[in-house]
Design a protein around this motif. Structure first.
Motif, PDB file in Angstrom:
ATOM      1  N   THR A  22      81.373  49.673  -2.500  1.00 35.98           N
ATOM      2  CA  THR A  22      82.008  48.498  -2.277  1.00 35.98           C
ATOM      3  C   THR A  22      83.635  48.621  -3.504  1.00 35.98           C
ATOM      4  O   THR A  22      83.781  49.772  -3.896  1.00 35.98           O
ATOM      5  CB  THR A  22      81.197  47.931  -3.072  1.00 35.98           C
ATOM      6  N   LEU A  41      83.777  47.988   1.042  1.00 37.12           N
ATOM      7  CA  LEU A  41      83.225  47.190   1.179  1.00 37.12           C
ATOM      8  C   LEU A  41      83.648  46.399  -0.253  1.00 37.12           C
ATOM      9  O   LEU A  41      83.247  46.451  -1.279  1.00 37.12           O
ATOM     10  CB  LEU A  41      82.046  46.588   1.472  1.00 37.12           C
ATOM     11  N   GLY A  43      82.903  43.055  -1.803  1.00 37.03           N
ATOM     12  CA  GLY A  43      81.449  42.848  -2.546  1.00 37.03           C
ATOM     13  C   GLY A  43      81.585  41.189  -3.064  1.00 37.03           C
ATOM     14  O   GLY A  43      82.114  41.324  -3.977  1.00 37.03           O
ATOM     15  N   ASP A  44      80.652  40.442  -2.824  1.00 35.44           N
ATOM     16  CA  ASP A  44      80.477  39.259  -3.939  1.00 35.44           C
ATOM     17  C   ASP A  44      79.654  39.764  -5.071  1.00 35.44           C
ATOM     18  O   ASP A  44      79.817  38.846  -6.125  1.00 35.44           O
ATOM     19  CB  ASP A  44      79.597  37.736  -3.415  1.00 35.44           C
ATOM     20  N   SER A  45      79.220  41.043  -5.130  1.00 32.71           N
ATOM     21  CA  SER A  45      78.688  41.477  -6.233  1.00 32.71           C
ATOM     22  C   SER A  45      80.151  41.355  -7.163  1.00 32.71           C
ATOM     23  O   SER A  45      79.245  42.030  -7.923  1.00 32.71           O
ATOM     24  CB  SER A  45      78.189  43.388  -6.172  1.00 32.71           C
ATOM     25  N   ASP A  83      82.863  40.163   2.520  1.00 35.05           N
ATOM     26  CA  ASP A  83      81.560  38.918   2.392  1.00 35.05           C
ATOM     27  C   ASP A  83      82.279  38.060   2.248  1.00 35.05           C
ATOM     28  O   ASP A  83      83.269  37.511   1.903  1.00 35.05           O
ATOM     29  CB  ASP A  83      80.721  39.143   1.141  1.00 35.05           C
ATOM     30  N   LYS A 112      80.668  40.387   6.307  1.00 39.18           N
ATOM     31  CA  LYS A 112      79.582  40.681   6.348  1.00 39.18           C
ATOM     32  C   LYS A 112      78.628  38.730   5.553  1.00 39.18           C
ATOM     33  O   LYS A 112      79.454  38.353   5.041  1.00 39.18           O
ATOM     34  CB  LYS A 112      79.372  40.938   5.011  1.00 39.18           C
ATOM     35  N   HIS A 136      73.359  41.396   7.446  1.00 40.59           N
ATOM     36  CA  HIS A 136      72.285  41.752   5.397  1.00 40.59           C
ATOM     37  C   HIS A 136      71.000  41.085   5.857  1.00 40.59           C
ATOM     38  O   HIS A 136      70.806  39.706   5.083  1.00 40.59           O
ATOM     39  CB  HIS A 136      73.572  41.094   4.789  1.00 40.59           C
ATOM     40  N   VAL A 179      73.104  45.390   7.158  1.00 39.91           N
ATOM     41  CA  VAL A 179      72.997  46.313   5.871  1.00 39.91           C
ATOM     42  C   VAL A 179      71.447  45.921   5.736  1.00 39.91           C
ATOM     43  O   VAL A 179      71.290  44.794   6.268  1.00 39.91           O
ATOM     44  CB  VAL A 179      73.828  45.194   4.958  1.00 39.91           C
ATOM     45  N   GLU A 181      68.757  45.397   2.475  1.00 38.03           N
ATOM     46  CA  GLU A 181      69.161  46.041   0.938  1.00 38.03           C
ATOM     47  C   GLU A 181      67.295  45.806   0.349  1.00 38.03           C
ATOM     48  O   GLU A 181      66.788  44.932   0.745  1.00 38.03           O
ATOM     49  CB  GLU A 181      69.482  45.437   0.690  1.00 38.03           C
ATOM     50  N   ILE A 202      70.947  50.633   0.922  1.00 40.00           N
ATOM     51  CA  ILE A 202      70.896  50.649  -0.178  1.00 40.00           C
ATOM     52  C   ILE A 202      69.420  49.796  -1.028  1.00 40.00           C
ATOM     53  O   ILE A 202      68.333  49.266  -0.501  1.00 40.00           O
ATOM     54  CB  ILE A 202      71.497  49.091  -0.625  1.00 40.00           C
ATOM     55  N   VAL A 214      77.025  50.028  -5.072  1.00 34.70           N
ATOM     56  CA  VAL A 214      77.603  49.304  -5.601  1.00 34.70           C
ATOM     57  C   VAL A 214      79.178  50.118  -6.738  1.00 34.70           C
ATOM     58  O   VAL A 214      78.390  50.836  -7.406  1.00 34.70           O
ATOM     59  CB  VAL A 214      77.407  47.791  -6.769  1.00 34.70           C
TER      60      VAL A 214
END
Ligand code: KIV
Length: 263
Positions: A22, A41, A43-45, A83, A112, A136, A179, A181, A202, A214
């Motif tokens: 990410t 990525l 990511g919305d993380s 994302d 994603k 995902h 993806v 997870e 992941i 991440v």
């Protein structure tokens, strides 16, 4: 060399693993890109690691557009996936198309979306109109309140079968990447063998076509307990660049994830 979807498909056919991390800003994007990470990525993380939120649910389209633009400025070769944030694609395929185009406009080359068969129509709508989709499944953090926590998914016969069916349905609907997870390694292996699109794991064991972590986790920048599937690559490295290179080597040689990282 500019990485395309075709590059990732070819690597998967040739059984060469590709690497994903990410990324949320231009400085790290340049470091990861120069090290040779194939996919970044957005990511919305970022809701967790940048904004300090407990979940990803508060991340908005404006955040994803901002961070995707930042990452795109640092990248030369890597493929950027971004994302779609919670609430920006679940209502209808048309809603998803409109919001995905805003993210593509600032430099993402694929989006994603989280969810199994329920996302098949949206996946078809986007991919038929020229927007590549990374699906995902497994632990989907945007559904955290429904899942009841960050728990292993697909660990009963019934839920495992459901995830296998979801993967096949999403491939048929036109997903380009998948993806997975926090699912058992054996199930991830079975899914990887049963679809022809590359899979990215992941917490899904070593048998996926690629691995993602991440960025902050793999640099040891996590709060509290380290999740089982995370390895801190900074622990044995002097620099961020070296940690990223060690991650690439570990994934490509099959050293990461090890038994201690899988379920
Ligand atoms: O947002 C994110 O970082 C992700 C990865 C954990 C796959 O979706």
């Amino acid at each position: 060399m500019k990485i395309t979807l075709h590059t990732l498909q070819k690597m998967t056919q040739d059984r060469e693993k590709f690497t994903v991390l990410t990324c949320y800003d231009a400085t790290f994007a340049a470091i990861l890109d120069q090290a040779g990470i194939e996919v970044l990525l957005v990511g919305d993380s970022l809701g967790n690691v940048i904004q300090g939120e407990e979940t990803t649910l508060s991340v908005g389209l404006v955040d994803m557009v901002y961070h995707t633009r930042c990452v795109a400025r640092g990248v030369r070769n890597a493929l950027i996936i971004a994302d779609m944030p919670f609430g920006s694609y679940q209502i209808s395929p048309e809603q998803a198309f409109e919001n995905a185009s805003a993210i593509l406009a600032v430099g993402a080359r694929m989006i994603k979306i989280e969810g199994g068969r329920i996302m098949a129509d949206t996946t078809r709508f986007l991919s038929e109109r020229g927007i590549p989709v990374c699906a995902h499944i497994g632990l989907t953090p945007q559904s955290i309140h429904q899942l009841g926590g960050y728990k292993l998914q697909g660990n009963t016969d019934e839920t495992a079968k459901r995830l296998l069916d979801d993967a096949q349905t999403l491939e048929q609907a036109g997903a380009s990447l998948l993806v997975m997870e926090m699912i058992p390694a054996r199930l991830a292996e079975q899914i990887t063998q049963s679809v022809s699109i590359p899979t990215i794991g992941i917490g899904a064991g070593p048998h996926c076509s690629a691995q993602v972590l991440v960025l902050y986790d793999m640099l040891g920048l996590y709060h509290g307990k380290k999740p089982r599937f995370v390895k801190d690559f900074m622990a044995e490295s002097q620099t961020v660049q070296q940690a990223v290179t060690n991650y690439i080597i570990a994934v490509k040689t099959g050293l990461f994830p090890g038994k201690e990282h899988e379920f």
